[in-house]
Design an enzyme around this catalytic site. Structure first.
Site, PDB file in Angstrom:
ATOM      1  N   TYR A  78     -33.995   9.884  36.198  1.00 12.61           N
ATOM      2  CA  TYR A  78     -34.889  10.849  36.605  1.00 12.61           C
ATOM      3  C   TYR A  78     -36.185  10.191  36.671  1.00 12.61           C
ATOM      4  O   TYR A  78     -36.661   9.433  35.723  1.00 12.61           O
ATOM      5  CB  TYR A  78     -34.955  12.075  35.765  1.00 12.61           C
ATOM      6  CG  TYR A  78     -36.341  13.218  36.338  1.00 12.61           C
ATOM      7  CD1 TYR A  78     -36.298  13.717  37.367  1.00 12.61           C
ATOM      8  CD2 TYR A  78     -37.231  13.065  35.244  1.00 12.61           C
ATOM      9  CE1 TYR A  78     -37.187  14.510  37.608  1.00 12.61           C
ATOM     10  CE2 TYR A  78     -38.201  14.051  35.716  1.00 12.61           C
ATOM     11  CZ  TYR A  78     -38.155  14.907  36.862  1.00 12.61           C
ATOM     12  OH  TYR A  78     -39.120  15.773  37.116  1.00 12.61           O
ATOM     13  N   ASP A 131     -38.671   2.050  34.845  1.00 16.65           N
ATOM     14  CA  ASP A 131     -39.432   3.208  34.672  1.00 16.65           C
ATOM     15  C   ASP A 131     -39.196   3.247  33.043  1.00 16.65           C
ATOM     16  O   ASP A 131     -38.215   3.885  32.697  1.00 16.65           O
ATOM     17  CB  ASP A 131     -38.864   4.498  35.252  1.00 16.65           C
ATOM     18  CG  ASP A 131     -39.485   5.667  35.068  1.00 16.65           C
ATOM     19  OD1 ASP A 131     -40.044   5.610  34.133  1.00 16.65           O
ATOM     20  OD2 ASP A 131     -38.630   6.642  35.750  1.00 16.65           O
ATOM     21  N   LYS A 183     -45.439   9.743  28.756  1.00 13.09           N
ATOM     22  CA  LYS A 183     -45.109  10.175  27.168  1.00 13.09           C
ATOM     23  C   LYS A 183     -45.961   9.633  26.184  1.00 13.09           C
ATOM     24  O   LYS A 183     -47.129   9.664  26.020  1.00 13.09           O
ATOM     25  CB  LYS A 183     -43.758  10.157  27.076  1.00 13.09           C
ATOM     26  CG  LYS A 183     -42.905  10.935  28.250  1.00 13.09           C
ATOM     27  CD  LYS A 183     -41.385  10.870  28.033  1.00 13.09           C
ATOM     28  CE  LYS A 183     -40.689  11.404  28.950  1.00 13.09           C
ATOM     29  NZ  LYS A 183     -40.910  13.099  29.300  1.00 13.09           N
TER      30      LYS A 183
HETATM   31  N1  PMP Z   1     -39.621   9.025  34.432  1.00  8.86           N
HETATM   32  C1  PMP Z   1     -38.994   9.208  33.393  1.00  8.86           C
HETATM   33  C2  PMP Z   1     -37.824   8.328  32.874  1.00  8.86           C
HETATM   34  C3  PMP Z   1     -38.999  10.291  32.620  1.00  8.86           C
HETATM   35  O1  PMP Z   1     -38.486  10.608  31.461  1.00  8.86           O
HETATM   36  C4  PMP Z   1     -39.959  11.506  33.283  1.00  8.86           C
HETATM   37  C5  PMP Z   1     -40.265  12.755  32.751  1.00  8.86           C
HETATM   38  N2  PMP Z   1     -39.322  13.249  31.529  1.00  8.86           N
HETATM   39  C6  PMP Z   1     -40.700  11.053  34.218  1.00  8.86           C
HETATM   40  C7  PMP Z   1     -40.564   9.831  34.994  1.00  8.86           C
HETATM   41  C8  PMP Z   1     -41.778  11.918  34.960  1.00  8.86           C
HETATM   42  O2  PMP Z   1     -42.737  12.019  33.876  1.00  8.86           O
HETATM   43  P1  PMP Z   1     -43.794  13.320  34.273  1.00  8.86           P
HETATM   44  O3  PMP Z   1     -42.934  14.629  33.720  1.00  8.86           O
HETATM   45  O4  PMP Z   1     -44.938  13.201  33.440  1.00  8.86           O
HETATM   46  O5  PMP Z   1     -44.311  13.796  35.698  1.00  8.86           O
END
Ligand code: PMP
Length: 421
Positions: free
Chosen positions: A139, A234, A262
């Protein structure tokens, strides 16, 4: 919490501002929280829980850490946003570049979604290619091009994608399974000249935690380099969590671009993308690839991120590892004693216990877990004062605020819950 939820649902879709919070993956009504203190969250009825969600990863220092809160208060008193350069942005950028050598430059944004969206735009812009490769079950936020066979809430709700993503765009995204470089090799051999980027979570966290198989990341690095494809890690979840330099430092692989979120914002809205200077120099205003943000590099978020990173020294990572190991082994023992099949995957302070026997190496292995059983486990733990992610396909996060006593209490609660399943 019924009354709070009903009230919220009248004015907020599903009563929540992010789908997984709605408890669809485990049933029941979401808990409304009043406050957080260290490793604990306290709900509106005054019940306290040991928290392993940690706002889905940012709170590696725990809730309301005095250094973070103190820094934010001090900064807030000087103004909350300028929309103009502020030295604190450079200070956080320097910390990121120092910890992550593959990042020569870093651009701050406000969410992980923005970070990955901007990174793929940059990759497309510099290569002049449109197609992408993503991994099934990873994701990357709700970016149109990346909402294809995604993990996290999309997986929890059993959705293949989302209406509203134009088919013409989704068709540009090729999806391959995690931990298998062969389909990537095939795709690159046939379509290599069309593919701008390969994006993945170097440790998958959004189909539950799945570590990369030995040699997997290295092979992806070789393949992408050979075909001029931009490799994007990511690290929104893994960055500054699994190692001071993220998963790329832990596994010794340098991507071309990295995305952070995060932990980098310490619980305030900050995220970033960074990487090779020749790529990052193509971003506006130095280059033609456009990306901007009114609140990007927001001083409060920068300060929370700085204070958080400053807490994360070698001793902190050792502490996180020890506590997380205690959690993992204790849970395995409790499951064995209760006669429940659990497979636990862990990298540092992020881990998932899958309700199934056998190894979990990819999306198909993860979806074979017994999600109903997880739902019962989740509610049993909630009753006993432990707040886990309300979905099987998410990580549990240990923070610096957790103590050995917290972990032991959690294991006792797990032992009782597993026996009663
Ligand atoms: N990439 C990863 C690996 C994530 O875990 C998340 C959120 N859980 C995101 C992108 C998206 O981040 P955000 O919710 O701050 O848009």
């Amino acid at each position: 919490m019924r009354a709070e939820f009903d009230r919220a649902r009248r004015v907020i879709p599903g009563g929540v501002n992010s789908p997984v919070r709605a408890f669809k993956g485990v049933g029941g009504t979401p808990v409304f929280f009043d406050r957080g203190e260290g490793a604990r969250v306290i709900d509106t009825a005054g019940k306290s829980y040991i928290d392993y969600v940690g706002s889905w990863g940012p709170l590696i220092a725990g809730h309301a850490h005095p250094a973070v809160i103190g820094g934010v208060i001090e900064q807030a008193a000087r103004g909350t946003s300028f929309g103009a350069p502020c030295e604190i942005e450079t200070e956080l950028a320097e910390r990121v570049c120092e910890r992550v050598p593959a990042c020569a430059r870093v651009r701050f944004v406000s969410s992980g979604t923005e970070a990955t969206m901007s990174a793929i735009r940059l990759a497309r812009g510099v290569t002049g290619r449109d197609e992408l490769i993503k991994i099934q079950g990873c994701y990357h936020g709700h970016v149109d091009s990346l909402l294809v066979e995604a993990g996290s809430g999309v997986m929890t709700l059993g959705l293949p994608g989302s209406p509203g993503v134009p088919a013409a765009l989704a068709e540009l995204t090729h999806v391959v399974p995690f931990n298998n470089p062969e389909p990537v090799e095939k795709l690159l051999t046939t379509r290599g000249k069309e593919i701008a980027a390969l994006i993945l979570e170097p440790v998958a966290g959004n189909m539950g935690v799945i570590p990369p198989a030995p040699g997997y990341l290295k092979r992806l690095r070789e393949l992408t380099a050979a075909h001029g494809v931009v490799l994007i890690f990511d690290e929104v979840m893994t960055g500054f969590r699994v190692h001071r330099g993220g998963a790329q430092a832990l596994f010794g692989i340098e991507p071309d671009l990295s995305c952070f979120g995060k932990v980098i914002g310490g619980g305030l809205p900050a995220a970033a993308y960074g990487g090779r200077a020749d790529l990052m120099n193509q971003i506006a205003p130095d280059g033609p690839v456009y990306q901007a943000g009114t609140l990007s590099g927001n001083p409060l978020a920068m300060r929370a991120g700085m204070e958080t990173l400053d807490l994360l020294d070698d001793a902190a990572y050792r502490r996180l590892e020890n506590l997380s190991e205690r959690f993992e082994t204790g849970l395995a023992r409790a499951a064995q004693e209760a006669g429940v099949s659990l497979t636990s995957n862990r990298v540092g302070s992020m881990g998932t216990a899958f309700f199934r026997a056998g190894t979990v190496r990819n999306h198909d292995d993860a979806t074979a877990a017994d999600t109903e059983c997880y739902g019962r486990f989740f509610h049993g733990m909630l009753e006993r004062g432990v707040y886990l992610a309300p979905s099987q396909f998410e990580a549990a996060f240990v923070s610096l605020a957790h103590t050995e006593d917290d972990i032991d209490m959690t294991i006792r609660a797990a032992g009782e819950t597993l026996k009663a399943l």
